[in-house]
Design an enzyme around this catalytic site. Sequence first.
Site, PDB file in Angstrom:
ATOM      1  N   ASP A 101      -2.010  -0.886 -12.521  1.00  0.00           N
ATOM      2  CA  ASP A 101      -1.937  -0.201 -11.220  1.00  0.00           C
ATOM      3  C   ASP A 101      -1.170  -1.065 -10.241  1.00  0.00           C
ATOM      4  OD1 ASP A 101      -4.306  -1.596  -9.399  1.00  0.00           O
ATOM      5  OD2 ASP A 101      -4.865  -1.475 -11.511  1.00  0.00           O
ATOM      6  N   GLU A 193     -13.954   0.393  -1.522  1.00  0.00           N
ATOM      7  CA  GLU A 193     -14.305  -1.026  -1.607  1.00  0.00           C
ATOM      8  C   GLU A 193     -14.939  -1.541  -0.326  1.00  0.00           C
ATOM      9  OE1 GLU A 193     -11.006  -3.452  -3.039  1.00  0.00           O
ATOM     10  OE2 GLU A 193      -9.986  -1.634  -3.736  1.00  0.00           O
TER      11      GLU A 193
END
Length: 298
Positions: A101, A193
């Site tokens: 990613d 996150e």
Amino acid sequence: MVKEPPIQVVNKTRKTVKQKRTKTVRSKSAASGNRKKKKDSEYSSIPLWLKYVILGVSAALFVIVFYYFFIRPYTYRWKPCYGVKAYGVCLPQGYSVHGFDVSHHQGKIDWEELHKTQQTPFPVRFVFMKASEGGDFSDTAFVRNFDMARQYGFIRGAYHFYNPKTDAARQADFFIRSVKLEPGDLPPVLDIETRSKDVPKLRRDLKIWLDKIEKHYHVKPILYTSYKFKNRYLNDSIFDSYPYWIAHYYVDSVEYKGQWKFWQHTDVGTLPGIDESVDLNVFNGNMEELLQLTIPKE
């Protein structure tokens, strides 16, 4: 009685004041000196062996704290690789489908060079790219990377970095405007996150984003977060129903006991065509199962 001249009287007074101040300063200095002598005396009265014990314990505590916070989390980087080493890391054993990613942090990617990884013993098949963040930030590299990934035969996906301080519906609408998914692409990803003080509200807002995205793309979104974040903030059957992309670095196996589809196992991978370090992932299944997860043709 003879009077003294005025100037002599003034001078005498000043001298008296100066003497008093000098005595006060000397007195304070003497007291301070006595305290210091007393302190030094007390310290010197400690046995030599006890001094060494105190120094040894202090040094040991420093080493333990330094190791725990600065060395222990990264010891996996220096462990011997008993499996297969590729792309600068020791690859997790038992997984055949590899991916990575990226975002604008990786800079400009040479996709032609990167394409060569598909002809290696450990071919890289899929890539997730950051598309958006919050309610108004677009990743500057997304459009080019998304187009090039399709052109060079990678199974591509896009993710949104969630901001708990921004309205969830607004963030979903922004992602929808930013990303046009096609059949064969991976489902959209919600990257969560950032913690929130109001956990119940965070869960409600995340569900708003997920529901709106699923309604638009007609596919269940993927939920990305660390296993610690998942257990602490999203330990709910509602979130367990989503395909889970787990972030867990420098370990031989995933500690998370629930179901998961992708594992981001390192952030220090190296791939041809990318100058910066890159996150590497594996898919929990074979190539056929990965294709079954992609957006189907209508």
